[in-house]
Motif scaffolding. Structure first.
Motif: not given
Length: 338
Positions: A252-263, A273-285
């Motif tokens: 999903a493109a939305v993970f990078g788009e959101s955190v790059r925007a600071g949201t 093991g999904t994209c959410a767990q791969a993309a996010l850490c405790e400080r970004t989501g």
């Protein structure tokens, strides 16, 4: 290094202003390659003519090249080191034949959870397949996939400094697979407003969840692109991510788009093991993992709790981490390193 970034026939422009996952990924690779110091050729007729003279466009597709033709000789003479292409093409015989004549490396990113490659499409060295999540790595294990977070960019999507937004936002295609009704219900449980951004892909889905999707706290924005899309994400307090139980998110493109925007993000998933767990850490989501047998109300309650926790995250820190993790230059260097 000379890099060719290949287009393909489709309904979105190259580069797109709003949606189009593979198209946006290819543009991010082109931008990252040039920032890394590589020479870049945009291959194929789909690339916008107005990109010239800033970019070199060559309106030719490898699968259309006739053996022994002038076009083939010109491609060979160019001396490409790396071709970057949509995931279907390393399994397309006509494309593979021309690429073999060029003798260069190939890199692609798996944007579909179900596409079946040929057995010889990837060797993990000269021809490489990249996957976003452990879930996708497992699905394509026989093709020696390499773990990497995809970066996606659209035209004119420069992101200004982060700001602490107000309402919630959900963005994507509106259908059964993406399940925005769960986000709308979670927002309702919290007494929060939510903006639904994106094109309707299934009117039947909208009708089946009409009550919650048309409630007073839900604002339908429609499809946005460019600066308007960036602003919709940046001006939200939390980006809410959902998908259906049986759906597998490839990248999903939305993970990078959101955190790059600071949201910061609040994500609902049905397994580890999904994209959410791969993309996010405790400080970004915050990711809520709900058993797939749970009903929608239970899932929405878990998502509501994730939204509350995500709302406490620092937007400036989210953006700092996001720009580092989803940097086009870093991404290209990962694709080119072998």
């Amino acid at each position: 290094m000379l890099v060719g970034v290949c287009d393909f026939p489709g309904s979105y422009a190259f580069p797109p202003a709003g949606y189009g996952g593979i198209e946006r990924w290819l543009w991010a690779v082109a931008v990252g390659a040039r920032a890394a110091g590589a020479d870049v050729h945009l291959l194929g007729p789909g690339w916008l003519p107005e990109l010239e003279p800033d970019w070199i466009r060559k309106p030719i597709r490898l699968e259309d090249v006739i053996p022994g033709s002038l076009a083939e000789r010109e491609l060979k003479a160019a001396g490409y080191d790396l071709l970057v292409v949509g995931h279907e093409y390393p399994s397309l015989p006509a494309w593979v034949r021309t690429r073999s004549e060029l003798g260069c490396d190939v890199a692609t990113f798996q944007h579909s959870p179900s596409f079946q490659h040929t057995e010889t499409a990837f060797d993990g060295q000269r021809s490489r397949l990249y996957c976003y999540s452990p879930e996708m790595i497992e699905r394509y294990a026989t093709h020696q996939p390499i773990a990497e977070l995809a970066v996606h960019l659209g035209l004119d999507e420069e992101v200004p400094p982060a700001t602490r937004g107000r309402d919630l936002v959900w963005l994507g295609r509106i259908d059964e697979d993406k399940a925005p009704h769960l986000a709308a219900r979670a927002a309702q449980l919290l007494g929060r407003r939510i903006r639904i951004v994106g094109p309707v892909f299934s009117k039947d889905y909208v009708r089946s969840h009409e009550k919650i999707l048309t409630a007073d706290h839900v604002e339908w924005v429609g499809e946005l692109g460019g600066p308007a899309k960036t602003a919709a994400i940046r001006n939200a307090s939390v980006f809410v991510y959902t998908y259906a139980r049986r759906y597998v998110e490839a990248g999903a493109a939305v993970f990078g788009e959101s955190v790059r925007a600071g949201t910061p993000m609040a994500a609902l998933t049905w397994r580890e093991g999904t994209c959410a767990q791969a993309a996010l850490c405790e400080r970004t989501g915050v990711t809520a993992v709900v058993p797939p047998e749970a009903d929608d109300e239970t899932a929405s309650q878990a998502l509501a709790e994730a939204i509350q926790r995500a709302a406490r995250l620092d937007h400036a820190e989210v953006q700092e981490i996001g720009k580092r993790r989803f940097d086009p230059t870093r991404h290209f260097e990962a694709l080119a390193a072998c």
